[in-house]
Design an enzyme around this catalytic site. Structure first.
Site: not given
Ligand code: IPE
Ligand code: IPE
Ligand code: MG
Length: 249
Positions: A23, A71
């Site tokens: 993340d 996602n």
């Molecule tokens: C969890 O991260 C999913 C992945 C790492 C693929 P998200 O960024 O989607 O989770 P939330 O929305 O912060 O809970």
């Molecule tokens: C993790 O990074 C990747 C996926 C969830 C696909 P994020 O895209 O969630 O990054 P933040 O949480 O917005 O920083």
């Molecule tokens: Mg995220």
């Protein structure tokens, strides 16, 4: 030669199965004034680094949360970019995976992936199926609740009767039936939540959260997480005394 931190690792037990909520790609990009997709591209470098380091350290299974069932609701341009990056990763890395004896596996509602991505995924899984040193699992279109629902549907359609249903049988109906229980969960970017990841499997997993954003997470950060893990006492509901006695015997 092993680095100073790395040599500390030899003193304890390594997790057999590490699972990672990767993340912070978006925030990494934001802080640098880049678009979110640049963050995902940079995150792919961390994927390569963590896979390589895990293999070198002798970890047997690594599972990466790459794309959640939720996602899909992100802007279409971001979803498309993530799918392209995934395809690119698989195409570029397949030879290295074979060379390093890393078997690719995937969990999630894979049928929801775009057909071109799905095809490349299936081909990569096929090409690495005899690899024995490590299993790399990608969680794609994955949700823990979705997985439990899918398992229950199969249990019902297979006609399993209530008296035959117990934990081990239930586990066999999950996407992770071929994997050991996760020993260590790493979540980057400081968020202290599970975000629908491996809800059943994480029951007794040790959780490590680091503020480091995923694109900045490399081998030395992994080693830090492993050292932290080695200093935990996993009790599984027992007392410290019981655990210590079990370790001696
Ligand atoms: C969890 O991260 C999913 C992945 C790492 C693929 P998200 O960024 O989607 O989770 P939330 O929305 O912060 O809970
Ligand atoms: C993790 O990074 C990747 C996926 C969830 C696909 P994020 O895209 O969630 O990054 P933040 O949480 O917005 O920083
Ligand atoms: Mg995220």
């Amino acid at each position: 030669m092993k680095g100073k931190v790395e040599s500390l690792l030899t003193q304890g037990k390594l997790p057999r199965h590490i699972v990672v909520i990767m993340d912070g790609n978006g925030r990494w990009a934001n802080r640098k004034g880049f678009d979110r997709i640049s963050g995902h591209k940079e995150g792919m470098k961390s994927v390569k680094s963590v896979v390589k380091a895990s293999r070198e350290l002798g970890i047997k299974a690594v599972t990466l949360f790459a794309f959640s069932a939720q996602n899909w609701k992100r802007p279409k341009s971001e979803v498309n970019a993530l799918m392209e990056l995934l395809k690119e990763y698989l195409i570029k890395e397949v030879n290295r995976l074979v060379e390093k004896e890393i078997k690719l596996n995937a969990i999630g509602r894979l049928w929801e992936l775009p057909s071109d991505v799905y095809e490349v995924l299936v081909k990569t899984i096929e090409k690495t199926k005899l690899c024995k040193e490590m299993t790399l699992t990608l969680a794609l279109s994955y949700g823990g609740r979705e997985e439990i629902i899918d398992a229950i549907k199969k249990i019902i359609s297979d006609g399993i009767s209530p008296e035959d249903l117990h934990e081990e049988i239930f586990s066999q109906f999950l996407y992770t039936s071929n994997l050991p229980e996760p020993d260590l969960l790493i979540r980057t970017s400081g968020e202290i939540r599970l975000s629908n990841f491996l809800l059943w499997q994480l029951a007794y997993t040790e959780i490590y959260v680091t503020k480091t954003l995923w694109p900045d997470f490399k081998k030395k950060h992994l080693i830090r997480a492993l050292i932290n893990y080695q200093n935990r006492e996993r009790r599984f509901g027992l007392t410290s005394d019981q655990i210590r006695k079990r370790e001696v015997n």
